[in-house]
Design an enzyme around this catalytic site. Structure first.
Site, mmCIF file in Angstrom:
data_model
loop_
_atom_site.group_PDB
_atom_site.id
_atom_site.type_symbol
_atom_site.label_atom_id
_atom_site.label_comp_id
_atom_site.label_asym_id
_atom_site.label_seq_id
_atom_site.Cartn_x
_atom_site.Cartn_y
_atom_site.Cartn_z
ATOM 1 N N LEU A 362 -5.305 3.048 -0.615
ATOM 2 C CA LEU A 362 -6.143 3.291 -1.793
ATOM 3 C C LEU A 362 -7.607 3.157 -1.423
ATOM 4 O O LEU A 362 -8.467 3.806 -1.994
ATOM 5 C CB LEU A 362 -5.810 2.277 -2.881
ATOM 6 C CG LEU A 362 -4.465 2.404 -3.566
ATOM 7 C CD1 LEU A 362 -4.222 1.195 -4.449
ATOM 8 C CD2 LEU A 362 -4.404 3.669 -4.387
ATOM 9 N N GLY A 363 -7.871 2.282 -0.486
ATOM 10 C CA GLY A 363 -9.252 2.086 -0.111
ATOM 11 C C GLY A 363 -9.364 1.099 1.033
ATOM 12 O O GLY A 363 -8.433 0.360 1.328
ATOM 13 N N GLN A 364 -10.526 1.136 1.671
ATOM 14 C CA GLN A 364 -10.774 0.210 2.760
ATOM 15 C C GLN A 364 -12.124 -0.415 2.543
ATOM 16 O O GLN A 364 -13.092 0.273 2.206
ATOM 17 C CB GLN A 364 -10.729 0.937 4.100
ATOM 18 C CG GLN A 364 -9.318 0.957 4.656
ATOM 19 C CD GLN A 364 -9.150 1.926 5.792
ATOM 20 O OE1 GLN A 364 -9.581 3.063 5.689
ATOM 21 N NE2 GLN A 364 -8.518 1.495 6.845
ATOM 22 N N GLY A 365 -12.192 -1.711 2.697
ATOM 23 C CA GLY A 365 -13.458 -2.372 2.448
ATOM 24 C C GLY A 365 -13.690 -3.466 3.454
ATOM 25 O O GLY A 365 -13.001 -3.570 4.458
ATOM 26 N N GLY A 366 -14.694 -4.258 3.145
ATOM 27 C CA GLY A 366 -15.086 -5.310 4.064
ATOM 28 C C GLY A 366 -13.984 -6.308 4.331
ATOM 29 O O GLY A 366 -13.858 -6.826 5.428
ATOM 30 N N THR A 369 -7.724 -3.589 3.909
ATOM 31 C CA THR A 369 -7.238 -2.306 3.438
ATOM 32 C C THR A 369 -6.368 -2.533 2.212
ATOM 33 O O THR A 369 -5.597 -3.483 2.172
ATOM 34 C CB THR A 369 -6.401 -1.632 4.535
ATOM 35 O OG1 THR A 369 -7.149 -1.673 5.732
ATOM 36 C CG2 THR A 369 -6.073 -0.206 4.181
ATOM 37 N N VAL A 370 -6.507 -1.654 1.218
ATOM 38 C CA VAL A 370 -5.697 -1.777 0.015
ATOM 39 C C VAL A 370 -4.700 -0.625 -0.026
ATOM 40 O O VAL A 370 -5.072 0.536 0.115
ATOM 41 C CB VAL A 370 -6.561 -1.771 -1.253
ATOM 42 C CG1 VAL A 370 -5.690 -1.935 -2.488
ATOM 43 C CG2 VAL A 370 -7.591 -2.871 -1.184
ATOM 44 N N LYS A 384 -3.438 -5.790 -0.951
ATOM 45 C CA LYS A 384 -4.606 -5.896 -0.076
ATOM 46 C C LYS A 384 -4.203 -6.599 1.201
ATOM 47 O O LYS A 384 -3.723 -7.728 1.184
ATOM 48 C CB LYS A 384 -5.731 -6.666 -0.772
ATOM 49 C CG LYS A 384 -7.002 -6.697 0.071
ATOM 50 C CD LYS A 384 -8.244 -6.918 -0.767
ATOM 51 C CE LYS A 384 -8.537 -8.391 -0.966
ATOM 52 N NZ LYS A 384 -9.860 -8.616 -1.573
ATOM 53 N N ASP A 482 -20.337 -11.952 -6.815
ATOM 54 C CA ASP A 482 -20.428 -10.595 -6.264
ATOM 55 C C ASP A 482 -20.183 -9.558 -7.361
ATOM 56 O O ASP A 482 -19.393 -8.638 -7.199
ATOM 57 C CB ASP A 482 -19.449 -10.435 -5.105
ATOM 58 C CG ASP A 482 -19.876 -9.327 -4.156
ATOM 59 O OD1 ASP A 482 -21.020 -8.827 -4.291
ATOM 60 O OD2 ASP A 482 -19.074 -8.960 -3.284
#
Ligand SMILES: *[C@@H]1O[C@H](CO)[C@@H](O)[C@H](O)[C@H]1NC(C)=O
Ligand SMILES: *[C@@H]1O[C@H](CO)[C@@H](O)[C@H](O)[C@H]1NC(C)=O
Ligand SMILES: *[C@@H]1O[C@H](CO)[C@@H](O)[C@H](O)[C@H]1NC(C)=O
Ligand SMILES: *[C@@H]1O[C@H](CO)[C@@H](O)[C@H](O)[C@H]1NC(C)=O
Ligand SMILES: *[C@@H]1O[C@H](CO)[C@@H](O)[C@H](O)[C@H]1NC(C)=O
Ligand SMILES: *[C@@H]1O[C@H](CO)[C@@H](O)[C@H](O)[C@H]1NC(C)=O
Ligand SMILES: *[C@@H]1O[C@H](CO)[C@@H](O)[C@H](O)[C@H]1NC(C)=O
Length: 687
Positions: A362-366, A369-370, A384, A482
């Protein structure tokens, strides 16, 4: 150790099950063999070992090896439905003068026993070129039959086939229990004596005898004696139907069935289809291939138990490495809530994400990975998978788990559980389907944003409500640290859900929490906090102010394409308000769509949130109330002006109830860094 045990079990079982499968079992404690012959139950050596006297075997040890006898008949093989006995050969021999030198008749009498000659498997064979044989049989009736074989020359006789030349055969009637054979001659072998001095006759198993002219000789009957006679037998003297009525004496045991004997004088038993063993003994009929099954099961068991052990050790290692102990500590220090969190196994999540399929990302962030996952109960979740965990991230990770489990709010993404057994820790969230607010706001690229003013206002109010809840309504005050549009998820109905609590803090007043490490995201970071390191709820208010500015303007919080003094949205926004040029900055269409006073009220609120002095910022609760009030205003409520400030009263809408978790998560691109220059510039500009 385990392997040895297994091998022992397997070999033991092979021995045991082989006996069971070929049906040669006896009653416990009974002799299995007489000489070379197996004696399975219902037969037995000794009265207590057999089912009845007719099955009682006399093992005569004067022979070497010993030989089994039933009455006077030597048995060569026992099976579960038949018995093979040694035959009796009738002989008649002559000398060259035509005088009879030998005359032996054959007689086997089974009358009074449950045995009969098998009429399907036995045949009477007569040998000789000048031979007549009379056979007699009896059962309930007397009968006489016979066979005559006459031939002139040795050449006519063909070995291998019992064709009527030198060899003839005759069958016997069904149910016969007595056999008698007498051999005689028509011409006293006068014409054939040179090659055929004797005539022979015997009852024996069909197709077992291969005819040879040399058997005509004087003393060649041993070959004939080796052809056994097949006897049928029956257990009891009733039909199955009757025998079944008396379970005490019924001979057919577990997993077996009963069938009437072909000769109609009793019944027999057989293991059911798929089973092998001795049907006359308890628990003897087993499933077919039991040994192999055991081998398979045992082997797999060994394999998996070793593998499992290793896996458990590994999981324990990971659990500790991933802060399982820390989590336990946290759980014990914050009672409640955590029980709602499910601890998933690594397998469950592997299955849910189709082994972390690329297509499920679904997404990759800091932080990691989700993946989109589907649980066995068909619930869609966001999973996640954290990135490499170092010590500092570890506590953040646990932090998020602990914080989220305390929270139950419709505008906060719901944590369903976690998994610490895998190499990298995994978090399981409700699935929120529609991406992040940041994505939605930035989607426009030329086109008009799809988000209406009403939706913007509502989303703002929802975020404010959620953060306000974190600050006050939750059992322990939480500072999100945040707040940003990338951490606001939207569901199908564009309902906002605050996500990513990796940086959040419990108990902000705790001295130890005033850390030297300032954390937050560039463009959203509270300048006061940045300078003092003193974290308060008002830092979230500042960040929220930036989100409000984003909602109003559709601009990115930081954009290096913009002229230098406009790069930071917060300062740009404040400057625009100061210079009365806000309308140039606002998202196109907003003013037409929304009531101008409403837009201005929100802008005013954002300005207050963005105040450089934390003290002067409104509390999150006030912000939330004001936004709710403004929403109410849309729906015909009233506004009160106090000291030039619009303080808007409206229903406080802090929803403490959870919604059913059918919704997602996170694309948590969060970071932690100091950007002093940026901050200083923003402060300078706004001053
Ligand atoms: C039956 O199995 C046993 C092993 O327990 C073996 O000794 C015997 O020869 C087998 N009998 C037949 C008829 O296969
Ligand atoms: C065993 O066989 C021998 C020879 O045929 C016979 O003399 C003896 O009586 C038999 N013994 C038993 C116990 O039947
Ligand atoms: C053989 O038979 C003849 C008559 O056919 C008889 O005279 C003779 O004594 C017999 N010989 C023997 C040894 O029995
Ligand atoms: C069969 O023959 C025997 C003697 O040969 C005789 O005793 C018996 O009664 C006969 N049985 C029948 C049913 O005729
Ligand atoms: C008996 O059989 C053997 C072969 O099986 C043969 O060599 C021998 O000649 C036969 N004896 C007589 C008297 O025919
Ligand atoms: C059948 O067997 C039972 C006991 O085994 C016995 O009492 C009965 O006399 C037998 N009947 C016949 C007709 O043999
Ligand atoms: C978000 O939801 C709206 C309304 O249900 C839908 O039209 C839109 O396609 C969704 N967008 C995404 C990215 O799923």
């Amino acid at each position: 150790m385990r392997l040895e045990l297994l091998l022992f079990l397997v070999s033991w079982l092979m021995v045991e099950s082989a006996g069971a499968i070929n049906g040669t079992e006896t009653l416990p404690g009974c002799q299995q063999k007489c000489g070379n012959v197996e004696v399975p139950y219902p037969f037995g050596i000794g009265a207590k070992c057999s089912i009845a006297t007719w099955a009682n075997i006399n093992c005569n040890t004067t022979f070497n090896p010993p030989k089994p006898f039933i009455g006077g008949l030597e048995v060569v093989q026992f099976s579960l439905d038949q018995v093979r006995i040694r035959n009796h050969v009738a002989v008649s021999c002559y000398n060259q003068f035509g005088n009879q030198t030998d005359q032996i008749f054959a007689w086997i009498n089974l009358i009074g026993t449950p045995y009969t000659f098998s009429f399907t498997k036995n045949v009477v064979t007569v040998l000789g070129c000048d031979t007549t044989v009379l056979t007699r049989g009896s059962q309930d009736f007397n009968y006489t039959s016979g066979c005559i074989s006459i031939c002139d020359k040795r050449e006519y006789v063909i070995d291998g086939t019992c064709s009527g030349l030198g060899c003839c055969e005759t069958s016997i009637p069904k149910g016969m229990q007595e056999f008698y054979a007498l051999v005689s001659s028509l011409f006293s072998h006068a014409k054939v004596w040179s090659f055929d001095p004797c005539g022979y006759a015997f009852l024996g198993e069909k197709d077992m005898y291969s005819f040879k002219a040399s058997d005509f000789g004087y003393s060649n009957s041993s070959r004939l004696r080796d052809i056994p006679v097949v006897l049928n037998f029956a257990v009891g003297n009733q039909t199955c139907k009757h025998a079944k009525q008396n379970p005490a004496t019924f001979a057919c045991k577990d997993n077996s069935y009963c069938y009437d004997s072909v000769d109609g004088n009793g019944y027999l038993c057989s293991c059911r289809k798929g089973y092998e063993g001795n049907p006359y003994l308890k628990k003897s009929c087993q499933g077919l291939g039991f040994g192999f099954l055991f081998l398979l099961v045992g082997g797999s068991w060994l394999y998996f138990s070793i593998k499992k052990r290793k896996l458990i050790q590994l999981k324990e290692k990971f659990f500790q490495k991933n802060g399982g102990l820390l989590l336990k500590q946290q759980i014990s220090s914050h009672e409640g809530g955590v029980e709602l969190t499910k601890i998933f196994t690594a397998e469950e999540l592997k299955l849910a994400t189709n082994n972390y399929d690329q297509g499920r990302i679904l997404g990759q962030g800091g932080y990691g990975t989700v993946y989109k996952g589907v649980l066995p109960d068909l619930r869609i979740v966001a999973i996640k998978k954290s990135k490499v965990v170092d010590k500092s991230q570890l506590s953040q990770f646990i932090n998020e788990v602990v914080i989220l489990t305390q929270i139950n709010h419709r505008n906060v993404v719901k944590l369903l559980g976690c998994c610490l057994e895998s190499e990298l820790p995994l978090l399981v969230y409700e699935f929120v389907s529609n991406g992040t607010l940041s994505q939605l706001l930035q989607k426009k690229s030329g086109t008009m944003s799809s988000l209406s003013w009403e939706d913007r206002l509502r989303i703002g109010a929802e975020i404010a409500g959620a953060v306000s809840y974190l600050h006050s309504a939750a059992s322990i005050p939480i500072i999100h640290r945040d707040v940003k549009s990338a951490n606001i998820l939207l569901d199908d109905n564009y309902i906002a859900k605050v996500a990513d609590f990796g940086a959040s803090r419990l108990n902000p007043l705790d001295e130890s929490q005033i850390s030297t490490l300032v954390q937050g995201t560039m463009g959203y970071l509270d300048p006061e906090y940045f300078h003092t390191g003193q974290l308060t709820e008002k830092s979230d208010v500042y960040s929220f102010g930036v989100v409000l500015a984003e909602l109003l303007t559709g601009e990115k919080p930081l954009c290096f394409v913009r002229p230098i003094e406009q790069r930071n949205l917060a300062t740009y926004f404040l400057l625009s308000m100061k210079e009365d040029s806000l309308f140039e900055l606002l998202e196109a269409g907003i003013i037409n769509e929304g009531k101008e006073e409403q837009v201005l009220a929100v802008a005013e609120l954002a300005k207050r949130c963005l105040n450089l002095k934390g003290e002067e910022r409104p509390s999150m609760k006030e912000v939330a109330a004001e936004l709710e009030g403004l929403r109410g205003f849309v729906r015909h409520t009233w506004v009160q002006k106090i000291n030039g400030e619009s303080r808007i009263m409206g229903p406080e809408n802090v929803d403490l109830y959870a919604i059913p978790s059918d919704a997602y998560d996170i694309n948590g691109a969060s970071g932690q860094y100091s950007l002093e220059k940026e901050m200083i510039r923003s402060m300078n500009v706004s001053r």
